[in-house]
Design a protein around this motif. Structure first.
Motif, PDB file in Angstrom:
ATOM      1  N   VAL A 106       0.652  -1.240   0.004  1.00  0.00           N
ATOM      2  CA  VAL A 106      -0.190   0.061  -0.266  1.00  0.00           C
ATOM      3  C   VAL A 106       0.962   0.786   0.449  1.00  0.00           C
ATOM      4  O   VAL A 106       0.255   1.995  -0.516  1.00  0.00           O
ATOM      5  CB  VAL A 106      -0.865   0.029   1.225  1.00  0.00           C
ATOM      6  N   LEU A 107       1.770   1.194   0.730  1.00  0.00           N
ATOM      7  CA  LEU A 107       2.992   2.089   0.697  1.00  0.00           C
ATOM      8  C   LEU A 107       3.643   2.573  -0.252  1.00  0.00           C
ATOM      9  O   LEU A 107       3.567   3.689  -1.659  1.00  0.00           O
ATOM     10  CB  LEU A 107       3.528   2.141   2.093  1.00  0.00           C
ATOM     11  N   LEU A 108       3.799   0.941  -1.102  1.00  0.00           N
ATOM     12  CA  LEU A 108       5.052   1.832  -2.667  1.00  0.00           C
ATOM     13  C   LEU A 108       3.930   2.110  -3.053  1.00  0.00           C
ATOM     14  O   LEU A 108       4.042   3.399  -4.113  1.00  0.00           O
ATOM     15  CB  LEU A 108       5.388   0.583  -2.701  1.00  0.00           C
ATOM     16  N   GLY A 109       2.624   2.127  -3.147  1.00  0.00           N
ATOM     17  CA  GLY A 109       1.570   1.423  -4.242  1.00  0.00           C
ATOM     18  C   GLY A 109       1.782   3.361  -4.326  1.00  0.00           C
ATOM     19  O   GLY A 109       0.895   4.517  -4.967  1.00  0.00           O
ATOM     20  N   GLY A 110       0.973   4.468  -3.068  1.00  0.00           N
ATOM     21  CA  GLY A 110       1.151   5.333  -2.660  1.00  0.00           C
ATOM     22  C   GLY A 110       1.755   6.516  -3.080  1.00  0.00           C
ATOM     23  O   GLY A 110       1.841   7.306  -3.375  1.00  0.00           O
ATOM     24  N   GLY A 111       3.617   5.916  -3.143  1.00  0.00           N
ATOM     25  CA  GLY A 111       3.989   6.867  -3.475  1.00  0.00           C
ATOM     26  C   GLY A 111       4.427   6.654  -4.498  1.00  0.00           C
ATOM     27  O   GLY A 111       4.574   7.999  -5.573  1.00  0.00           O
ATOM     28  N   VAL A 112       4.190   5.448  -5.245  1.00  0.00           N
ATOM     29  CA  VAL A 112       4.042   5.964  -6.923  1.00  0.00           C
ATOM     30  C   VAL A 112       3.081   6.539  -7.832  1.00  0.00           C
ATOM     31  O   VAL A 112       3.239   7.534  -7.901  1.00  0.00           O
ATOM     32  CB  VAL A 112       3.466   4.487  -7.353  1.00  0.00           C
TER      33      VAL A 112
END
Length: 354
Positions: free
Chosen positions: A12-18
């Motif tokens: 979830v954090l990685l997707g939000g960063g992208v």
């Protein structure tokens, strides 16, 4: 929290960063496009930087001024439009970022909720499958144990902190009480010292006053005694002088009387008129003399008394002849009832004949 939940959170954090990076890149591209469009719409005139050689002006050439492509008002308007465009782009970018953060938070909440549901279902399934606490998954047991240890450690630290704060407060209170007690003791000691000093001074003054009063009283008493002794000595001396004078006068009178009696007795003896008496006793006082006289008179004797300087002389007689007087003496001494063994015969002259 298990490994699955950790992986889901990371995704979830990685997707939000992208998504956030894409939005930021898109915003920068739009800003660059706006700038390029503004330059195309309003080109800035370029000046020829190559110097030209001045040529003499021909009489036939006409000098004319070329108007500027952009005036001042237009430039201000363009700058204002650019500023507004930038502000609009920034506002849109911030709105998209806020929307993205909201979406990310919702996604994280949904993921956490889903993970919690899955974790609860997993625990329920495991609890149903395993009745003993020994079959609890190691990671769960470890997490509970770590949590319990963490809570216990936090509680211990809080208790220690609270205890330290309480000890600090108690120490401050104890120090304050000790200081107050010390100040009170010091004040009481100073007060007691002042009171003792005052009492000592009062006692010293009272003692000094008493000593002075005693000294004055003793001096007055000594003076009174000295005066009394002096007066008594004077009176004694005077009395002794008077007594001595009286004794001397009495002695002279007695000597004169004795001399007169001796002279008269010598005269009587020389004339031949004598009386013989039997002296039976010499009483110390009149009472004793009266008792002896009563005994003798009870026996029929004629008794005569004569006071002398040594006592009262008791005599029986008189007789004209010594032998008669001596016979009377023997009769008296032989009478045991009279108990007068020391009687003797004397020649005696009555006082009226002396």
């Amino acid at each position: 929290m298990n490994n699955k939940q950790r992986w889901m959170g990371g995704v979830v954090l990685l997707g939000g960063g992208v998504l956030l990076a894409a939005l930021l890149l898109k915003g920068n591209e739009e800003i660059e496009q706006d700038k390029a469009q503004a330059e195309i719409t309003h080109p800035i005139p370029k000046t020829d930087s190559t110097p030209k050689t001045a040529q003499p002006a021909q009489d036939s050439d006409m000098v004319s001024l070329q108007p500027l492509a952009v005036d001042v008002e237009t430039e201000k308007r363009l700058l204002e439009e650019q500023r507004r465009s930038r502000e609009k782009a920034v506002a849109e970018q911030e709105a998209r970022a806020a929307e993205f953060l909201k979406m990310q938070q919702e996604a994280e909440a949904a993921a956490a909720r889903k993970a919690a549901e899955e974790y609860a279902a997993l625990n329920a399934r495991r609890a149903a499958e395993q009745e003993s606490s020994d079959n609890i998954p190691p990671e769960v047991a470890e997490d509970d144990k770590a949590k319990a240890q963490r809570l216990a450690e936090e509680k211990r630290k809080q208790d220690e902190k609270k205890k330290a704060e309480q000890q600090k407060v108690d120490q401050q209170k104890a120090d304050a009480d000790k200081k107050a007690t010390e100040e009170k003791r010091k004040a009481e000691a100073e007060k007691k010292a002042a009171e003792d000093k005052r009492k000592a001074e009062a006692e010293k003054k009272a003692t000094e006053d008493k000593r002075k009063a005693d000294a004055e009283k003793k001096a007055a008493e000594d003076k009174r005694k000295a005066d009394a002794e002096k007066k008594a000595a004077e009176e004694k001396r005077k009395a002794e002088a008077d007594k001595k004078a009286a004794d001397e006068k009495k002695r002279k009178a007695e000597e004169a009387k004795k001399k007169a009696e001796a002279d008269k007795a010598r005269e009587i003896m020389e004339s031949g008129d004598k009386n013989w008496m039997v002296q039976v006793a010499l009483a110390a006082n009149q009472a004793n003399a009266d008792a002896v006289v009563s005994k003798l008179r009870a026996k029929g004797y004629k008794v005569t008394t004569s006071p002398t300087s040594k006592g009262i002389r008791i005599m029986v007689g008189p007789a004209k002849d010594r032998d008669v007087a001596d016979a009377t003496r023997k009769k008296i001494t032989s009478d045991d009832s009279l108990n007068m063994k020391s009687a003797w015969v004397i020649d005696w002259v009555p006082l009226d004949q002396r």
